[in-house]
Scaffold this motif. Structure first.
Motif, PDB file in Angstrom:
ATOM      1  N   GLU A  67       0.852  -1.182   0.000  1.00 26.13           N
ATOM      2  CA  GLU A  67       0.000   0.000   0.000  1.00 26.13           C
ATOM      3  C   GLU A  67       0.891   1.236   0.000  1.00 26.13           C
ATOM      4  O   GLU A  67       1.923   1.251   0.672  1.00 26.13           O
ATOM      5  CB  GLU A  67      -0.904   0.026   1.233  1.00 26.13           C
ATOM      6  N   PRO A  68       0.522   2.285  -0.763  1.00 27.17           N
ATOM      7  CA  PRO A  68       1.315   3.522  -0.711  1.00 27.17           C
ATOM      8  C   PRO A  68       1.373   4.065   0.707  1.00 27.17           C
ATOM      9  O   PRO A  68       0.343   4.219   1.365  1.00 27.17           O
ATOM     10  CB  PRO A  68       0.551   4.475  -1.647  1.00 27.17           C
ATOM     11  N   GLY A  69       2.577   4.315   1.182  1.00 24.51           N
ATOM     12  CA  GLY A  69       2.762   4.806   2.545  1.00 24.51           C
ATOM     13  C   GLY A  69       3.003   6.299   2.589  1.00 24.51           C
ATOM     14  O   GLY A  69       2.630   7.045   1.680  1.00 24.51           O
ATOM     15  N   ASN A  70       3.669   6.742   3.652  1.00 20.47           N
ATOM     16  CA  ASN A  70       3.838   8.171   3.908  1.00 20.47           C
ATOM     17  C   ASN A  70       5.202   8.717   3.513  1.00 20.47           C
ATOM     18  O   ASN A  70       5.434   9.920   3.662  1.00 20.47           O
ATOM     19  CB  ASN A  70       3.605   8.451   5.402  1.00 20.47           C
ATOM     20  N   ASP A  71       6.120   7.879   3.046  1.00 19.56           N
ATOM     21  CA  ASP A  71       7.462   8.355   2.721  1.00 19.56           C
ATOM     22  C   ASP A  71       7.415   9.305   1.522  1.00 19.56           C
ATOM     23  O   ASP A  71       6.808   8.978   0.493  1.00 19.56           O
ATOM     24  CB  ASP A  71       8.381   7.171   2.397  1.00 19.56           C
ATOM     25  N   PRO A  72       8.049  10.484   1.611  1.00 18.26           N
ATOM     26  CA  PRO A  72       8.003  11.426   0.489  1.00 18.26           C
ATOM     27  C   PRO A  72       8.678  10.913  -0.770  1.00 18.26           C
ATOM     28  O   PRO A  72       8.381  11.400  -1.874  1.00 18.26           O
ATOM     29  CB  PRO A  72       8.728  12.667   1.041  1.00 18.26           C
ATOM     30  N   ARG A  73       9.576   9.931  -0.651  1.00 19.07           N
ATOM     31  CA  ARG A  73      10.204   9.367  -1.847  1.00 19.07           C
ATOM     32  C   ARG A  73       9.368   8.262  -2.466  1.00 19.07           C
ATOM     33  O   ARG A  73       9.721   7.738  -3.529  1.00 19.07           O
ATOM     34  CB  ARG A  73      11.587   8.802  -1.487  1.00 19.07           C
ATOM     35  N   GLY A  74       8.282   7.881  -1.802  1.00 23.97           N
ATOM     36  CA  GLY A  74       7.424   6.842  -2.367  1.00 23.97           C
ATOM     37  C   GLY A  74       7.938   5.438  -2.168  1.00 23.97           C
ATOM     38  O   GLY A  74       7.530   4.514  -2.877  1.00 23.97           O
ATOM     39  N   ILE A  75       8.848   5.228  -1.209  1.00 22.79           N
ATOM     40  CA  ILE A  75       9.354   3.878  -0.945  1.00 22.79           C
ATOM     41  C   ILE A  75       8.504   3.257   0.160  1.00 22.79           C
ATOM     42  O   ILE A  75       8.341   3.844   1.231  1.00 22.79           O
ATOM     43  CB  ILE A  75      10.855   3.880  -0.577  1.00 22.79           C
ATOM     44  N   ASP A  76       7.976   2.079  -0.109  1.00 19.44           N
ATOM     45  CA  ASP A  76       6.987   1.460   0.763  1.00 19.44           C
ATOM     46  C   ASP A  76       7.462   0.103   1.268  1.00 19.44           C
ATOM     47  O   ASP A  76       8.460  -0.446   0.797  1.00 19.44           O
ATOM     48  CB  ASP A  76       5.676   1.290  -0.002  1.00 19.44           C
ATOM     49  N   VAL A  77       6.704  -0.441   2.215  1.00 20.97           N
ATOM     50  CA  VAL A  77       6.942  -1.805   2.678  1.00 20.97           C
ATOM     51  C   VAL A  77       6.062  -2.748   1.868  1.00 20.97           C
ATOM     52  O   VAL A  77       4.995  -2.369   1.379  1.00 20.97           O
ATOM     53  CB  VAL A  77       6.663  -1.947   4.189  1.00 20.97           C
ATOM     54  N   ALA A  78       6.512  -3.984   1.718  1.00 18.10           N
ATOM     55  CA  ALA A  78       5.790  -4.931   0.872  1.00 18.10           C
ATOM     56  C   ALA A  78       5.874  -6.331   1.459  1.00 18.10           C
ATOM     57  O   ALA A  78       6.811  -6.661   2.197  1.00 18.10           O
ATOM     58  CB  ALA A  78       6.358  -4.934  -0.547  1.00 18.10           C
ATOM     59  N   PHE A  79       4.887  -7.135   1.095  1.00 22.45           N
ATOM     60  CA  PHE A  79       4.812  -8.536   1.497  1.00 22.45           C
ATOM     61  C   PHE A  79       4.683  -9.385   0.244  1.00 22.45           C
ATOM     62  O   PHE A  79       3.983  -9.028  -0.701  1.00 22.45           O
ATOM     63  CB  PHE A  79       3.583  -8.755   2.384  1.00 22.45           C
ATOM     64  N   CYS A  80       5.380 -10.525   0.229  1.00 23.31           N
ATOM     65  CA  CYS A  80       5.104 -11.545  -0.782  1.00 23.31           C
ATOM     66  C   CYS A  80       5.464 -12.902  -0.179  1.00 23.31           C
ATOM     67  O   CYS A  80       6.253 -12.993   0.762  1.00 23.31           O
ATOM     68  CB  CYS A  80       5.833 -11.295  -2.094  1.00 23.31           C
ATOM     69  N   ALA A  81       4.842 -13.937  -0.725  1.00 23.75           N
ATOM     70  CA  ALA A  81       5.008 -15.272  -0.163  1.00 23.75           C
ATOM     71  C   ALA A  81       5.126 -16.287  -1.282  1.00 23.75           C
ATOM     72  O   ALA A  81       4.761 -16.022  -2.437  1.00 23.75           O
ATOM     73  CB  ALA A  81       3.822 -15.615   0.739  1.00 23.75           C
ATOM     74  N   ARG A  82       5.666 -17.427  -0.929  1.00 21.68           N
ATOM     75  CA  ARG A  82       5.754 -18.539  -1.868  1.00 21.68           C
ATOM     76  C   ARG A  82       4.374 -18.819  -2.464  1.00 21.68           C
ATOM     77  O   ARG A  82       3.374 -18.875  -1.754  1.00 21.68           O
ATOM     78  CB  ARG A  82       6.270 -19.767  -1.131  1.00 21.68           C
ATOM     79  N   LYS A  83       4.316 -18.981  -3.769  1.00 24.63           N
ATOM     80  CA  LYS A  83       3.022 -19.120  -4.435  1.00 24.63           C
ATOM     81  C   LYS A  83       2.222 -20.298  -3.913  1.00 24.63           C
ATOM     82  O   LYS A  83       0.999 -20.233  -3.796  1.00 24.63           O
ATOM     83  CB  LYS A  83       3.210 -19.248  -5.952  1.00 24.63           C
ATOM     84  N   ASP A  84       2.892 -21.397  -3.583  1.00 24.10           N
ATOM     85  CA  ASP A  84       2.166 -22.579  -3.138  1.00 24.10           C
ATOM     86  C   ASP A  84       1.960 -22.622  -1.626  1.00 24.10           C
ATOM     87  O   ASP A  84       1.536 -23.638  -1.077  1.00 24.10           O
ATOM     88  CB  ASP A  84       2.875 -23.852  -3.605  1.00 24.10           C
ATOM     89  N   LEU A  85       2.235 -21.494  -0.931  1.00 24.45           N
ATOM     90  CA  LEU A  85       2.018 -21.466   0.506  1.00 24.45           C
ATOM     91  C   LEU A  85       0.530 -21.536   0.817  1.00 24.45           C
ATOM     92  O   LEU A  85       0.113 -22.182   1.786  1.00 24.45           O
ATOM     93  CB  LEU A  85       2.631 -20.207   1.112  1.00 24.45           C
ATOM     94  N   VAL A  86      -0.278 -20.846   0.018  1.00 26.34           N
ATOM     95  CA  VAL A  86      -1.733 -20.923   0.138  1.00 26.34           C
ATOM     96  C   VAL A  86      -2.318 -21.122  -1.247  1.00 26.34           C
ATOM     97  O   VAL A  86      -1.702 -20.754  -2.258  1.00 26.34           O
ATOM     98  CB  VAL A  86      -2.330 -19.653   0.795  1.00 26.34           C
ATOM     99  N   ASP A  87      -3.510 -21.685  -1.313  1.00 25.20           N
ATOM    100  CA  ASP A  87      -4.135 -21.969  -2.594  1.00 25.20           C
ATOM    101  C   ASP A  87      -5.238 -20.986  -2.953  1.00 25.20           C
ATOM    102  O   ASP A  87      -5.912 -21.144  -3.960  1.00 25.20           O
ATOM    103  CB  ASP A  87      -4.701 -23.399  -2.606  1.00 25.20           C
ATOM    104  N   ASP A  88      -5.425 -19.950  -2.116  1.00 24.43           N
ATOM    105  CA  ASP A  88      -6.509 -19.009  -2.345  1.00 24.43           C
ATOM    106  C   ASP A  88      -6.078 -17.639  -1.834  1.00 24.43           C
ATOM    107  O   ASP A  88      -5.707 -17.495  -0.660  1.00 24.43           O
ATOM    108  CB  ASP A  88      -7.779 -19.483  -1.630  1.00 24.43           C
ATOM    109  N   GLU A  89      -6.131 -16.625  -2.708  1.00 21.86           N
ATOM    110  CA  GLU A  89      -5.743 -15.272  -2.315  1.00 21.86           C
ATOM    111  C   GLU A  89      -6.564 -14.772  -1.128  1.00 21.86           C
ATOM    112  O   GLU A  89      -6.096 -13.947  -0.336  1.00 21.86           O
ATOM    113  CB  GLU A  89      -5.909 -14.315  -3.495  1.00 21.86           C
ATOM    114  N   ALA A  90      -7.789 -15.254  -0.991  1.00 22.48           N
ATOM    115  CA  ALA A  90      -8.653 -14.797   0.096  1.00 22.48           C
ATOM    116  C   ALA A  90      -8.122 -15.198   1.462  1.00 22.48           C
ATOM    117  O   ALA A  90      -8.568 -14.661   2.483  1.00 22.48           O
ATOM    118  CB  ALA A  90     -10.071 -15.345  -0.098  1.00 22.48           C
ATOM    119  N   ARG A  91      -7.199 -16.134   1.493  1.00 24.69           N
ATOM    120  CA  ARG A  91      -6.634 -16.571   2.767  1.00 24.69           C
ATOM    121  C   ARG A  91      -5.501 -15.659   3.247  1.00 24.69           C
ATOM    122  O   ARG A  91      -4.901 -15.894   4.294  1.00 24.69           O
ATOM    123  CB  ARG A  91      -6.158 -18.016   2.649  1.00 24.69           C
ATOM    124  N   ILE A  92      -5.211 -14.627   2.471  1.00 26.68           N
ATOM    125  CA  ILE A  92      -4.242 -13.613   2.885  1.00 26.68           C
ATOM    126  C   ILE A  92      -4.950 -12.262   2.873  1.00 26.68           C
ATOM    127  O   ILE A  92      -5.430 -11.817   1.834  1.00 26.68           O
ATOM    128  CB  ILE A  92      -3.015 -13.583   1.954  1.00 26.68           C
TER     129      ILE A  92
END
Length: 370
Positions: A106-131
């Motif tokens: 999600e766009p955060g508050n940093d004036p340079r536009g650098i944000d935090v991000a999450f990603c996970a192994r594709k086969d960790l869950v089988d449904d996007e709704a579970r994240i």
């Protein structure tokens, strides 16, 4: 269920040639050698230099990520999903056998536009709704009850946003168990207004604690949660020669005092570092220290379930100017440049994977309570 969780400040993974108040700092040295009469030509040359440098650096960044073998990545300094997705596809996936997806940013508050991000192994869950994810970027000091006299003395109002970047809350439904991760990037010590003071970082740490306690209520100690990210403060510093000194006022006390547990404490004190800081003036080195800015903090329940949690700090992506052994007395160019302990194409100062090291923690998640 066993998981490897990594946090990594990837240092300006941006899609723009210029961001915030200034252009990419990496292009400045080469451009300073040339006099461009045509500003438009200068812009084209700057973009070409940026692309060439970026390819070298992102290959190194991808090597560091691939070495983590992480199931979950908590990243800082990412411009957006528009750059994260192709970076994973064209760099990380080309080097390792883990495929990542389920990205959240999600766009955060940093004036340079650098944000935090999450990603996970594709086969960790089988449904996007579970994240599920939630950004706390709009939260104010008043919202979370963390405004105090120190902030007021700095002219910071209670209605101001508490997070200088963001706190990204991510919930994972893993079937037989679950996990909540709070990804943070606290205020820098050396960029922008209000820098250098632990007051803001202490407020951010108190805010994260308040979010966790509100989320889990009286059972916050028994819940499975993690706080991960670049917290931009250290509780100790390793000096040249290996001497270790305590930092009495880090600002991280609300997270570390009777709250979360840092499994990196199991490492020898001389190994607890993720960043190398050097102060210079007029060509002279005034001070050097190795510090731990990046952390994966476990809830009391997760820490109790993993008394021997495996912790790895991966340093092969740092530039050769950084001594990987803080205790070694030889800091000369001749010594450091011939160590052969970095990834291919790493340079003296650049290319580099990042100025930070990835931290990986391997844990077993206990089953969710009935």
């Amino acid at each position: 269920m066993r998981l490897r969780i990594a946090t990594f400040n990837v240092e300006n993974l941006v899609s723009r040639n210029a961001y915030g108040p200034k252009a990419r700092p990496q292009t400045g040295p080469a451009l300073s050698l040339f006099d461009f009469a045509d500003p438009e030509m200068r812009d084209h040359i700057q973009a070409a230099i940026a692309v060439a440098l970026e390819d070298d650096e992102r290959l190194a960044t991808a090597l560091a990520i691939a070495e983590t073998r992480a199931d979950i990545l908590c990243l800082q300094e990412v411009d957006g999903l528009g750059v994260l997705a192709p970076f994973l596809s064209n760099y990380v996936h080309a080097l390792g056998d883990i495929r990542y997806g389920h990205m959240r940013l999600e766009p955060g508050n940093d004036p340079r536009g650098i944000d935090v991000a999450f990603c996970a192994r594709k086969d960790l869950v089988d449904d996007e709704a579970r994240i599920r994810s939630r950004s706390w970027r709009e939260a104010t000091f008043a919202d979370l009850g963390v405004h105090d006299d120190d902030l007021a003395a700095m002219g910071i109002a209670a209605e101001s946003r508490v997070f200088n970047r963001d706190c990204l809350e991510v919930d994972l439904d893993l079937g037989e168990t679950s996990l909540t991760i709070f990804i943070c990037h606290f205020k820098s010590t050396g960029y922008g207004p209000r820098s250098g003071s632990p007051v803001l970082r202490r407020a951010e740490a108190r805010a994260v604690r308040a979010i966790v306690e509100r989320r889990f209520g009286a059972g916050w100690r028994e819940a499975s949660w993690i706080v991960a990210g670049d917290l931009n403060a250290a509780t100790s510093a390793i000096l040249p020669g290996g001497a270790i000194v305590d930092v009495s006022d880090s600002g991280l006390e609300p997270l570390l005092d009777d709250f979360a547990v840092d499994p990196a404490r199991s490492l020898p004190p001389g190994e607890r570092w993720t960043y190398f800081h050097r102060e210079t003036a007029e060509g002279r080195v005034l001070a050097e220290r190795h510090v731990q800015l990046d952390r994966v903090l476990l809830s009391p329940a997760l820490a109790a379930a993993n008394p021997g949690a495996r912790v790895e700090i991966l340093r092969r992506g740092l530039p050769y100017r950084v001594p990987l052994d803080p205790a070694h007395p030889d800091r000369s160019i001749g010594h450091l440049a011939t160590r052969a302990d970095r990834y291919p194409r790493i340079g003296w100062d650049r290319p580099r994977a990042s100025d930070h090291c990835p931290v990986v923690v391997e844990i077993d998640l206990p089953p969710a309570p009935a």
